[in-house]
Design an enzyme around this catalytic site. Structure first.
Site, PDB file in Angstrom:
ATOM      1  N   HIS A   1       0.859  -1.196   0.000  1.00  0.00           N
ATOM      2  CA  HIS A   1       0.000   0.000   0.000  1.00  0.00           C
ATOM      3  C   HIS A   1       0.892   1.242   0.000  1.00  0.00           C
ATOM      4  O   HIS A   1       1.296   1.737   1.039  1.00  0.00           O
ATOM      5  CB  HIS A   1      -0.909  -0.037   1.232  1.00  0.00           C
ATOM      6  CG  HIS A   1      -1.928   1.065   1.277  1.00  0.00           C
ATOM      7  ND1 HIS A   1      -3.130   0.958   1.961  1.00  0.00           N
ATOM      8  CD2 HIS A   1      -1.944   2.314   0.741  1.00  0.00           C
ATOM      9  CE1 HIS A   1      -3.818   2.074   1.851  1.00  0.00           C
ATOM     10  NE2 HIS A   1      -3.109   2.926   1.116  1.00  0.00           N
TER      11      HIS A   1
ATOM     12  N   HIS B   1       1.177   4.852  -2.452  1.00  0.00           N
ATOM     13  CA  HIS B   1       0.754   5.670  -3.597  1.00  0.00           C
ATOM     14  C   HIS B   1       2.020   6.337  -4.139  1.00  0.00           C
ATOM     15  O   HIS B   1       2.684   7.060  -3.398  1.00  0.00           O
ATOM     16  CB  HIS B   1      -0.236   6.746  -3.158  1.00  0.00           C
ATOM     17  CG  HIS B   1      -1.477   6.183  -2.541  1.00  0.00           C
ATOM     18  ND1 HIS B   1      -2.645   6.020  -3.242  1.00  0.00           N
ATOM     19  CD2 HIS B   1      -1.728   5.722  -1.286  1.00  0.00           C
ATOM     20  CE1 HIS B   1      -3.565   5.490  -2.448  1.00  0.00           C
ATOM     21  NE2 HIS B   1      -3.037   5.299  -1.255  1.00  0.00           N
TER      22      HIS B   1
ATOM     23  N   HIS C   1      -9.707   1.025  -1.161  1.00  0.00           N
ATOM     24  CA  HIS C   1      -9.597   1.658   0.151  1.00  0.00           C
ATOM     25  C   HIS C   1     -10.995   1.603   0.783  1.00  0.00           C
ATOM     26  O   HIS C   1     -11.984   2.007   0.150  1.00  0.00           O
ATOM     27  CB  HIS C   1      -9.202   3.132   0.015  1.00  0.00           C
ATOM     28  CG  HIS C   1      -7.754   3.368  -0.261  1.00  0.00           C
ATOM     29  ND1 HIS C   1      -7.099   2.815  -1.314  1.00  0.00           N
ATOM     30  CD2 HIS C   1      -6.834   4.126   0.413  1.00  0.00           C
ATOM     31  CE1 HIS C   1      -5.826   3.225  -1.295  1.00  0.00           C
ATOM     32  NE2 HIS C   1      -5.641   4.017  -0.254  1.00  0.00           N
TER      33      HIS C   1
ATOM     34  N   GLU D   1     -11.197   3.445   6.208  1.00  0.00           N
ATOM     35  CA  GLU D   1     -10.148   4.343   6.711  1.00  0.00           C
ATOM     36  C   GLU D   1     -10.858   5.419   7.547  1.00  0.00           C
ATOM     37  O   GLU D   1     -10.706   5.464   8.759  1.00  0.00           O
ATOM     38  CB  GLU D   1      -9.381   4.955   5.536  1.00  0.00           C
ATOM     39  CG  GLU D   1      -8.275   5.935   5.954  1.00  0.00           C
ATOM     40  CD  GLU D   1      -7.576   6.592   4.751  1.00  0.00           C
ATOM     41  OE1 GLU D   1      -8.127   6.557   3.626  1.00  0.00           O
ATOM     42  OE2 GLU D   1      -6.475   7.163   4.952  1.00  0.00           O
TER      43      GLU D   1
ATOM     44  N   ASP E   1       1.726   3.994   2.811  1.00  0.00           N
ATOM     45  CA  ASP E   1       0.675   4.842   2.226  1.00  0.00           C
ATOM     46  C   ASP E   1       1.254   6.015   1.424  1.00  0.00           C
ATOM     47  O   ASP E   1       1.369   5.923   0.206  1.00  0.00           O
ATOM     48  CB  ASP E   1      -0.296   5.322   3.313  1.00  0.00           C
ATOM     49  CG  ASP E   1      -1.682   5.670   2.787  1.00  0.00           C
ATOM     50  OD1 ASP E   1      -1.926   5.465   1.585  1.00  0.00           O
ATOM     51  OD2 ASP E   1      -2.520   6.135   3.581  1.00  0.00           O
ATOM     52  N   ASP E   2       1.589   7.101   2.107  1.00  0.00           N
ATOM     53  CA  ASP E   2       2.135   8.301   1.445  1.00  0.00           C
ATOM     54  C   ASP E   2       3.344   8.785   2.249  1.00  0.00           C
ATOM     55  O   ASP E   2       3.274   9.799   2.950  1.00  0.00           O
ATOM     56  CB  ASP E   2       1.062   9.393   1.386  1.00  0.00           C
ATOM     57  CG  ASP E   2      -0.179   8.931   0.645  1.00  0.00           C
ATOM     58  OD1 ASP E   2      -0.138   8.858  -0.586  1.00  0.00           O
ATOM     59  OD2 ASP E   2      -1.184   8.608   1.326  1.00  0.00           O
TER      60      ASP E   2
HETATM   61  N1  ADE Z   1      -4.757   8.728  -1.814  1.00  0.00           N
HETATM   62  C1  ADE Z   1      -3.515   8.769  -1.326  1.00  0.00           C
HETATM   63  N2  ADE Z   1      -3.499   8.404  -0.042  1.00  0.00           N
HETATM   64  C2  ADE Z   1      -4.767   8.089   0.299  1.00  0.00           C
HETATM   65  C3  ADE Z   1      -5.394   7.624   1.474  1.00  0.00           C
HETATM   66  N3  ADE Z   1      -4.716   7.405   2.604  1.00  0.00           N
HETATM   67  N4  ADE Z   1      -6.728   7.431   1.454  1.00  0.00           N
HETATM   68  C4  ADE Z   1      -7.415   7.650   0.343  1.00  0.00           C
HETATM   69  N5  ADE Z   1      -6.874   8.080  -0.795  1.00  0.00           N
HETATM   70  C5  ADE Z   1      -5.560   8.297  -0.816  1.00  0.00           C
HETATM   71 ZN    ZN Z   2      -3.824   4.733   0.561  1.00  0.00          ZN
END
Ligand code: ADE
Ligand code: ZN
Length: 329
Positions: free
Chosen positions: A16, A18, A196, A199, A277-278
């Site tokens: 996971h 992006h 997703h 969350e 994630d990011d």
């Molecule tokens: N796009 C990038 N990170 C995300 C996240 N945590 N939740 C939803 N969309 C995303």
């Molecule tokens: Zn994500």
């Protein structure tokens, strides 16, 4: 060996991430400069100060703004290569990467520019770093079904470069059911599906992802714990849940890592994995996610081993590839 050393040295998979969320401010400034575009911030420090989020939407606004400096194939190559080098340095041996084509095609960047840049970096990483990878094309759920269909059709000529489709962006108010027909068509075309869910959204969204989108994995999935029937179903089917601790903390999904549901999820025998994630926005790549959650929840080396094994078992590698990677630990 300390738990930190154990985490760093163990070969692992990331499921996971992006690619646009791995865009470090330094590279963002460099690419903005060579493309002659304005970021709206005067320095890396000033930009980093804006990385202070109250919720998912707050983050997404900055994340899409950051991605808007990406224009050329080389930009997508550099972005992807930087992530892969970092992942390699943290002993990631396999990675399944999300990309958001609509973030780029809606600004006039061609689909092929995006995919060729990313794919070239993935091929180089296989050759030079020994990292294997899969690409997951995400639909932005705040956009329309029509726009998702258009993107699915655009992806058709690159079908062999994309393993799965996913669903990301603003969750609440954009349930998986909105994309039921798009996902049915994607499945028909041979794509694996993920989404997703859970969350910020309710456990109902996870049910919809499983029942309507027929997903093989849930990204995040934290809120499944409010529904014991759902937990049993996910555990029985061994559905992978790609949990992202530092993301949850940064976006206020949890108020403290000590209150993160990961350990409860493990106790309920859910197939949970740890992911970043990011990472450029949330203060850490995969190892930092493992280290911080291990410290907060007092995880043992056995727990770490379970999470790492899950990362391979929940991946889209073949049975033989999984066995090979599980054996190198
Ligand atoms: N796009 C990038 N990170 C995300 C996240 N945590 N939740 C939803 N969309 C995303
Ligand atoms: Zn994500």
């Amino acid at each position: 060996m300390t738990i930190e050393e154990y985490i760093k040295q163990i070969p692992k998979a990331e499921l996971h991430i992006h690619i646009e969320g791995s865009f470090e401010p330094e590279l963002m400034f460099q690419i903005a400069k060579r493309n002659n575009v304005e970021i709206g911030y005067n320095s890396v420090e000033e930009l980093k100060k804006a990385y202070n989020f109250s919720n998912l939407q707050d983050f997404l606004d900055i994340y899409y703004a950051g991605a808007s400096v990406l224009l050329k194939e080389q930009d997508f190559y550099d972005l992807t290569w930087a992530y892969l080098e970092k992942a390699h340095s943290e002993n990631v041996v396999h990675t399944e990467i999300f990309f958001d084509p609509q973030t780029h095609t809606n600004r006039g960047v061609a689909f092929e520019t995006v995919i060729h840049g990313i794919d070239r970096a993935l091929q180089d990483a296989k050759e030079k770093l020994g990292i294997s990878s899969k690409l997951i094309m995400c639909f932005l759920r705040h956009l329309t079904e029509e726009s998702a269909f258009k993107t699915l059709n655009e992806s058709h000529q690159f079908r062999n470069k994309i393993a799965a489709v996913g669903l990301d962006s603003s969750e609440v108010g954009n349930p998986p059911s909105k994309f039921e027909r798009v996902f049915a068509k994607a499945k028909e075309r041979g794509f694996i599906t993920v989404a997703h869910a859970g969350e910020e959204g309710p456990s109902d969204y996870i049910w919809e992802a499983v029942n309507l989108l027929k997903v093989s994995r849930i990204d995040h999935g934290n809120t499944c714990l409010s529904d014991s029937r759902l937990v049993k179903r996910l555990a029985r089917e061994k559905t992978g849940l790609t949990v992202c601790p530092l993301s949850n903390l940064a976006l206020k999904v949890v108020d403290d890592l000590k209150n993160h549901p990961l350990k409860i999820m493990m106790e309920k025998r859910l197939m949970v994995t740890i992911n970043s994630d990011d990472p450029a926005y949330f203060g850490g790549y995969i190892n930092e996610n493992y280290i911080q959650i291990a410290k907060a929840l007092d995880l043992t080396k056995e727990d770490i081993t379970t999470l790492v094994k899950n990362s391979f078992n929940a991946s889209f590698l073949t049975k033989e590839e999984k066995e090979k990677m599980l054996n190198i630990e």
